[in-house]
Design an enzyme around this catalytic site. Structure first.
Site, PDB file in Angstrom:
ATOM      1  N   PHE A 247       0.790  -1.219   0.000  1.00 43.99           N
ATOM      2  CA  PHE A 247       0.000   0.000   0.000  1.00 43.99           C
ATOM      3  C   PHE A 247       0.826   1.275   0.000  1.00 43.99           C
ATOM      4  O   PHE A 247       0.338   2.333  -0.403  1.00 43.99           O
ATOM      5  CB  PHE A 247      -0.937   0.015   1.218  1.00 43.99           C
ATOM      6  CG  PHE A 247      -1.954  -1.079   1.202  1.00 43.99           C
ATOM      7  CD1 PHE A 247      -2.782  -1.271   0.102  1.00 43.99           C
ATOM      8  CD2 PHE A 247      -2.083  -1.939   2.273  1.00 43.99           C
ATOM      9  CE1 PHE A 247      -3.720  -2.285   0.082  1.00 43.99           C
ATOM     10  CE2 PHE A 247      -3.024  -2.966   2.261  1.00 43.99           C
ATOM     11  CZ  PHE A 247      -3.851  -3.138   1.155  1.00 43.99           C
ATOM     12  N   ASP A 248       2.066   1.192   0.445  1.00 41.69           N
ATOM     13  CA  ASP A 248       2.871   2.397   0.623  1.00 41.69           C
ATOM     14  C   ASP A 248       4.201   2.343  -0.119  1.00 41.69           C
ATOM     15  O   ASP A 248       5.050   3.212   0.061  1.00 41.69           O
ATOM     16  CB  ASP A 248       3.104   2.635   2.119  1.00 41.69           C
ATOM     17  CG  ASP A 248       3.486   4.066   2.438  1.00 41.69           C
ATOM     18  OD1 ASP A 248       2.928   4.987   1.807  1.00 41.69           O
ATOM     19  OD2 ASP A 248       4.344   4.272   3.314  1.00 41.69           O
ATOM     20  N   CYS A 306      -0.617 -18.241   2.880  1.00 46.94           N
ATOM     21  CA  CYS A 306      -0.496 -19.165   1.748  1.00 46.94           C
ATOM     22  C   CYS A 306      -0.420 -18.440   0.411  1.00 46.94           C
ATOM     23  O   CYS A 306      -0.325 -19.075  -0.639  1.00 46.94           O
ATOM     24  CB  CYS A 306      -1.671 -20.141   1.736  1.00 46.94           C
ATOM     25  SG  CYS A 306      -3.263 -19.336   1.454  1.00 46.94           S
TER      26      CYS A 306
END
Length: 368
Positions: A247-248, A306
């Site tokens: 996200f960043d 996973c």
């Protein structure tokens, strides 16, 4: 960017204001004892129920960037102190926001006229050059545009008094960005205009270090060279506190916190030689051993889920032999990490936080 209660408590005690994007964030800040006047609801497109709550709590400062939002605010919170968020050039930032928020300069006259017609209060202007911004010239254009909006608002009877210059500040470029912003403000605004900012990333990033446990290790052999490397699996990953990778656009750097203790009680940093622990005699420390000390071991580091995307780093080298039960740590993990962690695959988003305060003044404020 970090909802940690101790961070909020400290900033509140220091007199900081708070930029909130939701009802939950506003609730948390109010519960920390922050006055409503120190909160800005900096979400240009607000949920109606959140807006009702905001009005009930006396939080008046908020942003907008479109006509629909003005009608909503008139119906629910007509006493609001509004900041018109304008579009900026955030092309040099880590996380661009202009594609989602911000009014174009062409739409400003219409928005101001509608606010006048609805008898709403235009208290100022807001902009954001993007999170993790790196181009100081973006501030020059944004401040110049904000001055233009101030002038238009004054011309039709409003009395704007505040400029919200947003965030985007990072430690690596803070001095350069702050100097450019200060120069632009001096050029376009009088000292009587209140300036507020959103330096959340700058405040919190370096304040947190993340320690992770190695839960599994897989040995990989290159068939062409016969060399070995290792895949390390940690108890945290991109669905947890390493969400900042996705996200960043961050690139956390691993470091060894501790590795397995041998029967002699020494930490084992690399090979099986006692010389590598740093406690060997000069007779034991042959040139071959010294060479082995500096040999790097290749690793890739993965999270516990996973999902194949759950990769923390594809390549990391260390002279230390890391195994199951050892610990790695990552610095600068305070911004956009815990706040966006999930419980994907059933893994917890709750982690123990150990607070260490080395400044007497801060310790006194926090009661440590």
């Amino acid at each position: 960017c970090n909802p940690d209660p101790v961070i909020i408590k400290l900033l509140a005690a220091l007199g900081s204001g708070f930029d909130c994007a939701s009802k939950t964030e506003i609730e948390q800040v109010l519960q920390a004892g922050v006055e409503p006047s120190r909160i800005i609801y900096a979400q240009p497109c607000k949920t109606k129920s959140y807006l009702r709550y905001t009005a009930q709590q006396g939080v008046k400062q908020m942003t907008f960037d479109n006509t629909d939002e003005l009608y909503k605010i008139k119906a629910i919170c007509p006493q609001a102190e509004l900041y018109l968020r304008i579009l900026t050039d955030d092309s040099a930032s880590l996380c661009r926001l202009s594609q989602k928020f911000g009014a174009s300069m062409d739409s400003v006259p219409e928005l101001l006229a509608l606010a006048r017609e609805l008898d709403l209060d235009i208290a100022g202007v807001a902009f954001h050059v993007g999170s993790g911004a790196s181009d100081p010239t973006a501030f020059h254009k944004a401040v110049s545009d904000a001055r233009n909006v101030f002038d238009q608002a004054l011309a039709i009877g409003f009395t704007p008094h505040t400029l919200d210059v947003g965030g985007g500040f990072i430690s690596e470029t803070f001095d350069e960005m702050a100097a450019a912003l200060s120069q632009a403000l001096d050029q376009h605004f009088l000292p009587s205009v209140r300036i507020i900012a959103e330096p959340g990333r700058y405040y919190t990033s370096a304040a947190f270090t993340l320690a992770c446990n190695v839960i599994a290790r897989r040995t990989v052999q290159d068939p062409a060279t016969g060399l070995h490397s290792f895949m390390l699996y940690l108890n945290d990953g991109v669905y947890g506190n390493f969400s900042s990778i996705i996200f960043d656009h961050q690139h956390p750097v691993p470091q060894v916190l501790s590795c397995a203790r041998r029967t002699n009680g020494f930490n084992c940093p690399s090979s099986l030689s006692l010389a590598d622990s740093g406690y060997s005699s000069s007779d034991d420390e042959t040139s071959a051993v010294r060479s082995a000390q500096h040999k790097s071991i290749e690793y890739s580091i993965w999270g516990p889920t996973c999902d194949g995307i759950d990769c923390i780093t594809e390549s990391w080298t260390s002279p230390q032999l890391v195994d199951v039960g050892d610990w790695l740590y990552f610095e600068d993990m305070g911004a956009y990490t815990k706040c966006s962690a999930t419980r994907f695959n059933g893994f917890t988003d709750m982690h123990e936080t150990v607070y260490v305060c080395s400044e007497a003044g801060a310790s006194a404020l926090l009661g440590f």
